[in-house]
Each structure stands twice: as C-alpha cells, then as structure tokens.
Design an enzyme around this catalytic site. Sequence first.
Site, mmCIF file in Angstrom:
data_model
loop_
_atom_site.group_PDB
_atom_site.id
_atom_site.type_symbol
_atom_site.label_atom_id
_atom_site.label_comp_id
_atom_site.label_asym_id
_atom_site.label_seq_id
_atom_site.Cartn_x
_atom_site.Cartn_y
_atom_site.Cartn_z
ATOM 1 C CG ASP A 118 -2.026 1.058 1.348
ATOM 2 O OD1 ASP A 118 -1.861 1.832 0.490
ATOM 3 O OD2 ASP A 118 -2.770 1.200 2.151
ATOM 4 C CD GLU A 165 -3.164 5.031 1.576
ATOM 5 O OE1 GLU A 165 -3.922 6.092 1.903
ATOM 6 O OE2 GLU A 165 -3.670 4.017 2.078
#
Length: 718
Positions: free
Chosen positions: A149, A151
Amino acid sequence: MKKKSIFTALIAMALQSGSLLNAQQLNPTGICYVEVNNNNILNAGAYKLQTSNSYLFNVVNIFAANINYDTSRGRAYLYSNNNVTKVLTNADTYIKPLQQKGMKVVLTILGNHQGAGICNFPTREAAKDFALQLANTVNTYGLDGIDFDDEYSEYGKNGTGQPNDSSFVMLVQELRALLPDKIISFYYYGDAASRLSWNGARVGDNVNYSWNAMYGTFSAPNVPPLTKAQISPAAVWMGNTSNSTTTSLATQTKNGGYGVFMWYDLHGTNESSQLSAGTQTLYGQPTVLSGSLQSWTAGVNCDAPIGLYTSNLTGTSAKLNWSAAATNSYDIDYKPASSTTWTNAASAVNATSVTVSGLTANTEYDWRIRTNCSVKSAYMFAPRFNSGSGTTTPSGSYSLSLDGSSESGAAGNLNLSGSALSFEGWIKPSSFKSTSPYISSVMGTEIGDSNSALLRLGDAGLANNKLQFVVSINNVQQKLASATALNANTWYHVAATYDGSTMKLYINGVLNASKAQTGNISSNGAFNVGYSYNTSRNFNGKIDEVRVWKKALTQTEISQNMCNVSLPASSLAAYWKFNEGSGSTVQDSSGNGASLTLTGVDASNWGTDLPCATGTSKLSRNTENQREIGSEQINNKNQIKLYPNPVSKSSSFTVSVPDNYNKGKLMIYDLNGRLIDTKSLNAGSNHYDLNGLSSGNYILQFESQNGSAKQTEKIMVK
C-alpha cells in the site's frame, strides 16, 4: 472519499504454479483487512456462508506493518508496531488458527511518514535488501504473502529520494524470486499506481491481485497483465459503506465477471448484516456469525534495534553490529543465505555487537536480531553479507571496474553537513560521457541543489574529462572545475577539499584549482560511488582507495597518503579499499560501518590493475644471465608507495617513502637490466621528473641506507 489507510493485501488466488488458496475457494475470492491496532484478527474466522458452510474470507490481511527509514544507515527497514508484533510473535495464537480453517494470512506494508516507500528505492540492491526483509519475515512467522500500500511515505523526507519508475518494479521482481509460491498483492493507490512498468518489465508480471482503493466506489485497477479474475473493482469499508451501496458493488462485480471482492476494517462486533448485503448477491446466500467474536488487548511496546551492519569479515568470522534500543538485551541468529535453518549466535546479550565464527569463506549470510522486553520484539533482519575470502591482502591489491551504466555502489545515508569536507580516491576512466549533461559521477550525495556534495567529471558547459567539485554551501550549489583534463585509461589520484573558506581540487597530490567560498555545507542523504541522480551519469572506469573525510585535508596529507591511510584516523567518515576481490559488498575500513553495496557487479568487475604498488613482485631485469631483482615482503606500514602508475612521459611520479628508507636510494633500470638513473630517497613524499625517458616499462629498485630493506616495483611510462 479516499480510503482510510488500508494496505492492499492482494490475494494470490491462482499462481501459474498452482492454486494458493483453500478447497473452499469462493468466486469471487473474499479478501478481508483487519486493523490490528483495534481488532482481533481471529474474528475473520468467525463468519461463514449460511448454506454452504464455507468460510467467507479466503485471504486475511494484517493491517499493517511499515516501511521505516534508518537515517544512520540510509536504509529502508520493515517495522512492526506493538500490535503487529503481538500478532507475529504469537503466530500459533493468531495466524495458524486462520490457516487451519483454509485461509491465507498476508502482511500489509505501509509507509510511515519517514521518506521511505515502495516507489523510491534508488538501486536494485536497496530494493533487494527490503525484499529480503519481507521474505525472511514471511518465512519466520509462517505468513502466506505480502500486500503493498503506497501511502504515508512522504517521499523525500530524511534525505530520501523522490519516486522513480524502477523502484516498485524491482521490488516485486526481487520479492517474487524469493517467494515464488506466496501471495503478492497491490492496493491500487498513490505513486505506485502510475509506476507499474520499467524497461519492459511490469509490476503485474509478479503480483497476483490488485483492487480499488476508493471505498464505496466501483473502479477496476489497470495493472497489466492482470485479468478480471485477479481484480476487485469494488471496495467496501465496513461500517462506512452503506448496505445498499454494498449490494450495488456486489451486483456490478458479479455482472462484470470479476474474481475478487475486498472488505476493509473488520471489527469486533457482529458484521453479518453488512456482509450479507454483499454475499446474498455474490454467492446467493447470507453470511452468519458461526463463532464467538474475540476482543483485543494492545500489545506491549518493544522495538527491535536498528543500525544493523556487518564488519571485520575474515572468511570464517564476522562482527554483527547494531544500535542499542534502550537498556534491553538481544537475541541474535544467523544462517547461510541458501539455508532455511537459523543458528543462534547469542541470547540475552547486553552489548551492541557479537562476533560469529565457523563461517564458510566466500559465502552469503543473513542475520537477524530481536529485543527482549517483557515480551519479545519482532525480528529485524540485517543486510545480507559475504563472509569474504579469508586472505589478507596488501592495500590496493584489487580495484573495481564500473561499466558507466548499470554498475555502482551505495553506502546508505552519510551526514556530511558542517564546515569542512574532503573526498579522495583513485580513478582510471575508460571513457567520458558523450551526451548531455556530460557527467560521470565519481562519488557523493545529490538530493537537490540545497543538499549535495559530490566529485564528478564533466557538466553542462564543462569538458567531460575535467574534474568538478560540487558542494551545497549556504543551501546553494557551488562548483569548482579542474584546470587539467584527464586522459582515458590512466590512473589519477583525485581529491577535493573544503575548509570553510576555500574549495580546492588536487590531481596526483598537486593543487590544480581553487575557489574562495565561505559558509557551511548542507549534505545529508544517500551516498553513492559511481552513481548520482540517475544511471546516465554513472562512472565508466576503474576505482580504488576511496575515502570521505569530515575535515579539509592538507596537501601534505593528500600527497603522502594517496595509497593508504593508517587507521584509526580522525574525522575519517568512510574508507573503501576495494580489497575484497569478489562479492557485492565493500567493507568500510573507517570503523563507521558504511559498507558499500554494489549493484550489477560480478567476478569480472574485480581486477589487479592497480594505481599503487603492492610490494610483492618479482621481475627479471637481465635477460643475459637471468639475474633477478626480488622484492622483500614488507609490512604495509613500511612499504614504499609509487604513483601514478602508469605515468605520462611528460610528467613526474611521486614516491611516498617511509622512515625506514630515509637516506636510501632509488635505482631505475630498463628491462634489459641497464641502469638508467640513481636518485636519493628522503622520508616523506618525493617527486621525480622522468628526464625524458621514452615510453616503455622500467624497473625501480629501492634500498634502505644500511641495505636491510629492499623493494622492487615496475612502472609504465606512456
């Protein structure tokens, strides 16, 4: 609405080598994320489809471990907080029960506001190092894969680089090679979503699944060559996506023929109503709570140490080093890279290093460490190291050749900010860059105009074979170019210094250019040898004896120590001798642990074309009677150093003379044994003109005043 912070645990539903999932595999496959900071992951095993009695979730993602950044080592590392640590270190309690129900358990990896992420690994070696950490974690704790991910990385923070196109591709390539039969999944979000191909390679070639990152919406990720069977366009956030929207997303998934459906943030309360809103459409049956829901108590904080590096490699032993984590004790294990069995090196030690012995020479090893608090931390995995050849070689007995495109060295983060700095080393350029910006990087850091310190050849507007010293002073790049152009295929000792008032460049120990300048240096970031900024600026040629100092060397210090430096040395920040002769790691002789990790090199990169004499040659000088001039085996400290070699016939050469040869003599012979010249020796640096010698090879015999010490070398005049 943007996703909360879910790390996409892409389910490897069907690797080409065979199905990874259980016999009750649903279509579409059910993916579940559990935020373990708040909820018990075992709750994923409490839901079944009412009619078939199948478990709803095929893959359960532990959300989430992090990519952190060790500024002392310039290294991205895998970090597990107290709750992820509790799950991993208690795998029998939290992971195996789900696997016994036929579910796969995957670890999600997420940025952590420290500048490190899946999109800014600067080299393949850096990507491989992180992939090794992930693979070792999967294997140690019995996990079924890794989910990515992109982020919260905050790229560029702590001197890290910005996203690049190669990073994510290299990472999944290296991870797939290490975990051929495990799940690798990708949450379609952030910089990674637009950096899915590089040099003809694709992220999708090495991941199993990807899904939509925007909760409550229906949008299929574009990750070639993944098919609909490997994609979840739907994204449901438990408790935040309405039941009606959940039903709509399920309908679109079913009608569109997609093979994955993703649920995020399963709580510790009964979620069967919202789950049924999707499963009634997806599978024709509602979801029921089939077991007790488990509460969650947060784990105890206990971090593993960072600052991991290896030193003192002898072939059969190595010193494993780390930074202290509070006042705790540590457990350390190691193993050959090819093995799956760890050997304990030490338990409950309070030191910050341990030496392991009984290693096999020229062998790759891994090691890991954990902290003993009231609980055990998760393991931290160190960079892989080569045990070395086990032979002791004189200074300069090997040099390293770089190809100017794919080969370079990375030392991690070096903080060179301050009022003084020096770079020095030997280079033998094979060629110079023929296209803009005409730069060949020798060494240094270049994060930006306000954060840099580097030594290179060429620049826009500067001849491609002239040296350039670049330093960010008062946050502005200042540049100094050499007056002299270098020739290809010739060894040069090059040095650059800054003392707070003047920038200077030296070639072969002689001051070549200077520039008045005041202010403090700003340079803190990834330090590279043979590379800076991008591979188009890589250095093409041989390199040896590279040193970085946090002081300004004097001309005397430079000229008298070009071939070797006595250790320990004050203000020496890094020192790479390139004496390994093999492998992909160059040890830092300064004692600061800044090992140089090499990219793209193999055995052919190491050679014995050297700028400095080794003191162990035996050469014929008289073909008539085969008289030999034999060199004595001398301790490096008392060895005469000769440079440059080869030397231009229109130039001069320098002889660095130790005290034991003071008042001795130098005799120069041609290869027929004819004495050409005799010169006196004085301790220190002696500069000799060539007196019109023609091109060719000559033999130099050095002899101390009392005749007790002798040394013979060969020099080439070009």
